[in-house]
Design a protein around this motif. Sequence first.
Motif, PDB file in Angstrom:
ATOM      1  N   THR A 142       0.886  -1.317   0.349  1.00  0.00           N
ATOM      2  CA  THR A 142      -0.380   0.114  -0.003  1.00  0.00           C
ATOM      3  C   THR A 142       1.080   0.948  -0.036  1.00  0.00           C
ATOM      4  OG1 THR A 142      -0.118  -0.250   2.624  1.00  0.00           O
ATOM      5  CG2 THR A 142      -1.705  -1.482   1.730  1.00  0.00           C
ATOM      6  N   PRO A 143       0.441   2.337  -0.662  1.00  0.00           N
ATOM      7  CA  PRO A 143       1.181   3.681  -0.074  1.00  0.00           C
ATOM      8  C   PRO A 143       1.326   3.879   0.637  1.00  0.00           C
ATOM      9  CG  PRO A 143      -0.426   3.617  -2.174  1.00  0.00           C
ATOM     10  CD  PRO A 143      -0.721   2.412  -1.604  1.00  0.00           C
ATOM     11  N   GLU A 144       0.676   3.568   1.212  1.00  0.00           N
ATOM     12  CA  GLU A 144       0.837   4.698   2.959  1.00  0.00           C
ATOM     13  C   GLU A 144       1.129   3.337   3.979  1.00  0.00           C
ATOM     14  OE1 GLU A 144      -3.545   4.969   1.334  1.00  0.00           O
ATOM     15  OE2 GLU A 144      -2.053   3.450   1.123  1.00  0.00           O
ATOM     16  N   PHE A 145       0.949   1.993   4.119  1.00  0.00           N
ATOM     17  CA  PHE A 145       1.746   1.492   5.202  1.00  0.00           C
ATOM     18  C   PHE A 145       2.920   0.268   4.273  1.00  0.00           C
ATOM     19  CE2 PHE A 145      -3.019   2.640   6.016  1.00  0.00           C
ATOM     20  CZ  PHE A 145      -3.019   3.277   7.107  1.00  0.00           C
ATOM     21  N   GLY A 146       3.022   0.818   3.252  1.00  0.00           N
ATOM     22  CA  GLY A 146       3.869  -0.644   2.992  1.00  0.00           C
ATOM     23  C   GLY A 146       3.573  -1.993   3.016  1.00  0.00           C
ATOM     24  N   SER A 147       4.092  -2.786   2.874  1.00  0.00           N
ATOM     25  CA  SER A 147       3.456  -3.881   2.966  1.00  0.00           C
ATOM     26  C   SER A 147       2.893  -4.656   4.112  1.00  0.00           C
ATOM     27  CB  SER A 147       4.448  -4.952   2.485  1.00  0.00           C
ATOM     28  OG  SER A 147       5.986  -5.585   2.707  1.00  0.00           O
ATOM     29  N   TYR A 200       9.714 -17.737  14.397  1.00  0.00           N
ATOM     30  CA  TYR A 200       8.690 -17.477  13.399  1.00  0.00           C
ATOM     31  C   TYR A 200       8.641 -16.691  12.647  1.00  0.00           C
ATOM     32  CZ  TYR A 200       3.637 -17.600  12.235  1.00  0.00           C
ATOM     33  OH  TYR A 200       2.454 -17.393  11.930  1.00  0.00           O
ATOM     34  N   GLY A 201       8.481 -17.274  11.134  1.00  0.00           N
ATOM     35  CA  GLY A 201       8.303 -16.191  10.677  1.00  0.00           C
ATOM     36  C   GLY A 201       9.574 -15.547   9.099  1.00  0.00           C
ATOM     37  N   CYS A 202      10.063 -14.655   8.443  1.00  0.00           N
ATOM     38  CA  CYS A 202      10.849 -14.338   8.011  1.00  0.00           C
ATOM     39  C   CYS A 202      10.184 -12.601   7.155  1.00  0.00           C
ATOM     40  CB  CYS A 202      11.696 -15.183   6.970  1.00  0.00           C
ATOM     41  SG  CYS A 202      12.597 -14.671   5.951  1.00  0.00           S
ATOM     42  N   ASP A 203      11.286 -11.754   7.375  1.00  0.00           N
ATOM     43  CA  ASP A 203      10.532 -10.701   7.063  1.00  0.00           C
ATOM     44  C   ASP A 203      11.742  -9.883   5.887  1.00  0.00           C
ATOM     45  OD1 ASP A 203       8.724  -9.396   8.230  1.00  0.00           O
ATOM     46  OD2 ASP A 203      10.051  -9.750  10.517  1.00  0.00           O
ATOM     47  N   THR A 204      12.608 -10.776   5.556  1.00  0.00           N
ATOM     48  CA  THR A 204      14.071 -10.358   4.201  1.00  0.00           C
ATOM     49  C   THR A 204      13.071  -9.536   2.723  1.00  0.00           C
ATOM     50  OG1 THR A 204      15.258 -11.704   5.528  1.00  0.00           O
ATOM     51  CG2 THR A 204      16.125 -11.098   3.466  1.00  0.00           C
ATOM     52  N   CYS A 205      12.199 -10.628   2.677  1.00  0.00           N
ATOM     53  CA  CYS A 205      11.767  -9.963   1.501  1.00  0.00           C
ATOM     54  C   CYS A 205      10.954  -8.241   1.737  1.00  0.00           C
ATOM     55  CB  CYS A 205      10.825 -10.793   0.540  1.00  0.00           C
ATOM     56  SG  CYS A 205       8.844 -11.135   1.313  1.00  0.00           S
ATOM     57  N   GLN A 206      10.956  -8.324   3.230  1.00  0.00           N
ATOM     58  CA  GLN A 206       9.889  -6.861   3.002  1.00  0.00           C
ATOM     59  C   GLN A 206      10.444  -6.005   3.646  1.00  0.00           C
ATOM     60  OE1 GLN A 206       5.320  -7.371   4.446  1.00  0.00           O
ATOM     61  NE2 GLN A 206       6.552  -8.418   6.282  1.00  0.00           N
ATOM     62  N   THR A 207      11.678  -5.789   4.717  1.00  0.00           N
ATOM     63  CA  THR A 207      12.858  -4.959   5.205  1.00  0.00           C
ATOM     64  C   THR A 207      13.770  -4.589   3.645  1.00  0.00           C
ATOM     65  OG1 THR A 207      14.220  -6.838   5.447  1.00  0.00           O
ATOM     66  CG2 THR A 207      12.609  -6.058   7.596  1.00  0.00           C
ATOM     67  N   ILE A 208      13.876  -5.393   2.939  1.00  0.00           N
ATOM     68  CA  ILE A 208      14.658  -4.780   1.879  1.00  0.00           C
ATOM     69  C   ILE A 208      14.329  -4.150   0.199  1.00  0.00           C
ATOM     70  CG2 ILE A 208      14.096  -6.849  -0.031  1.00  0.00           C
ATOM     71  CD1 ILE A 208      17.863  -5.495   0.719  1.00  0.00           C
ATOM     72  N   ARG A 232      10.794   1.761   2.931  1.00  0.00           N
ATOM     73  CA  ARG A 232      11.393   2.713   4.237  1.00  0.00           C
ATOM     74  C   ARG A 232      10.710   3.493   4.680  1.00  0.00           C
ATOM     75  NH1 ARG A 232      15.712   3.415  -1.227  1.00  0.00           N
ATOM     76  NH2 ARG A 232      16.767   0.953  -0.808  1.00  0.00           N
ATOM     77  N   LYS A 233      10.568   3.402   5.748  1.00  0.00           N
ATOM     78  CA  LYS A 233      10.202   4.994   6.709  1.00  0.00           C
ATOM     79  C   LYS A 233       8.611   4.210   6.977  1.00  0.00           C
ATOM     80  CE  LYS A 233      13.487   8.397   5.502  1.00  0.00           C
ATOM     81  NZ  LYS A 233      13.902   9.998   5.083  1.00  0.00           N
ATOM     82  N   LYS A 234       8.696   3.363   6.839  1.00  0.00           N
ATOM     83  CA  LYS A 234       6.926   2.725   6.731  1.00  0.00           C
ATOM     84  C   LYS A 234       7.088   2.463   8.024  1.00  0.00           C
ATOM     85  CE  LYS A 234       4.940   3.861   3.097  1.00  0.00           C
ATOM     86  NZ  LYS A 234       5.925   4.761   2.352  1.00  0.00           N
TER      87      LYS A 234
END
Length: 402
Positions: free
Chosen positions: A160-165, A238-246, A251-253
């Motif tokens: 989303t433009p406002e909150f990212g993924s 539990y889980g993985c965030d790599t594809c989101q944090t990259i 950024r800045k969300k």
Amino acid sequence: MNTIELQQAIKEYAESIGIDKIGFTTAAPFRELKNRLVRQQELGYQSGFEEKDLDKRTEPALLLDQAESIIAIAIAYPSRMENSPRGKKGERRGIFCRASWGTDYHTVLRARLRLLEAFIIEHVPTARVKSMVDTGELSDRAVAERAGIGWSAKNCSIITPEFGSYVYLGEMITNIPFEPDEPMEDECGDCTLCLDACPTGALIVGGQLDATRCIAFLTQTKTTIPEEFRDKIGNRVYGCDTCQTICPKNRKKHNLHQEVFKPDPELAKPLLQPILSLSNRQFKERFGEVSGSWRGKNPIQRNAIIALAHFKEEAAVPELVGMLQNDPRPVMRGTIAWALGKIGTEEGFVAMEKSLVTEDDSDVRIELEKALDGWKKKQLSKYQPIIEDVLKWRYMLHYLSR
């Protein structure tokens, strides 16, 4: 109140109860999605957690008689933890993915969807509704994409433009014919950072995921994790965030506005060793309110063992040895054998040799034998220079004595 007025009233009410985004789409079949799902099945990329009936996953009319519309909702969750604790030698920590911070999102989204249902029925007593979050038949992502919540990204998330993924998704099928919103344009462009950064190569191409290789899936399984993935799991419990944090779109969300999802740092980044000895009751009391607890304690304990091996945490060896000797679960014993081999202490080596004598599970024996073989090779390589020096001096002495 006509349908247009009702639709606007729903949007305003949704905002008042903490729903961050809301969109509307038709209840028409998701034909393109069905084709993709068939291909996923053919390739063996499904996780096994999904609804097996592809018709139910793609035809809303099968789920609600006279279905006309679907209301999609999104609620943002935080990407940053305040007062994040730091692990250290002897006190190593694991981490739950961001989607498991705070209160279980299933509980939160279902409660807000129930409020939305009540609001609609209050204004249209003849309305029929069916809501679902994550575990329902429909694909949350496909609904959100068509309802204009965000675009379906290469990392298989809705951005989303406002909150990212960093958003949770839910939906409601209804027999009210709302005006559909327009889908968003894809904004990933030529970027492939998520594909390049995926630790296991689970993102095959943009928008296609092999769930059987995805760390988020692997950490939820109850069986032994294949050896090729264990080092890549790191300290994730539990889980993985790599594809989101990259992702540049994230950024800045930070999304810190939903109090219910603000993490307890001691739950989101727990000490690893105390997890090993938790009973079922203790695990439920400690972690039962977070979404990452849904598979029970066994996967989390197995992942904690892998994380301790990642840190080569020697302080954990006595407890791991005790579990190797006494734990009735073959998955734990096999994972511990691998972990002790990675940590590489003599205490662990001796314990594995003893366990090999009494171990009756064939898979655990294989893990023990591989770990012991690896240990012996390491020992040999460690003393190889000394052996070579001795042989060299013996040769020189022999040569000089001629």
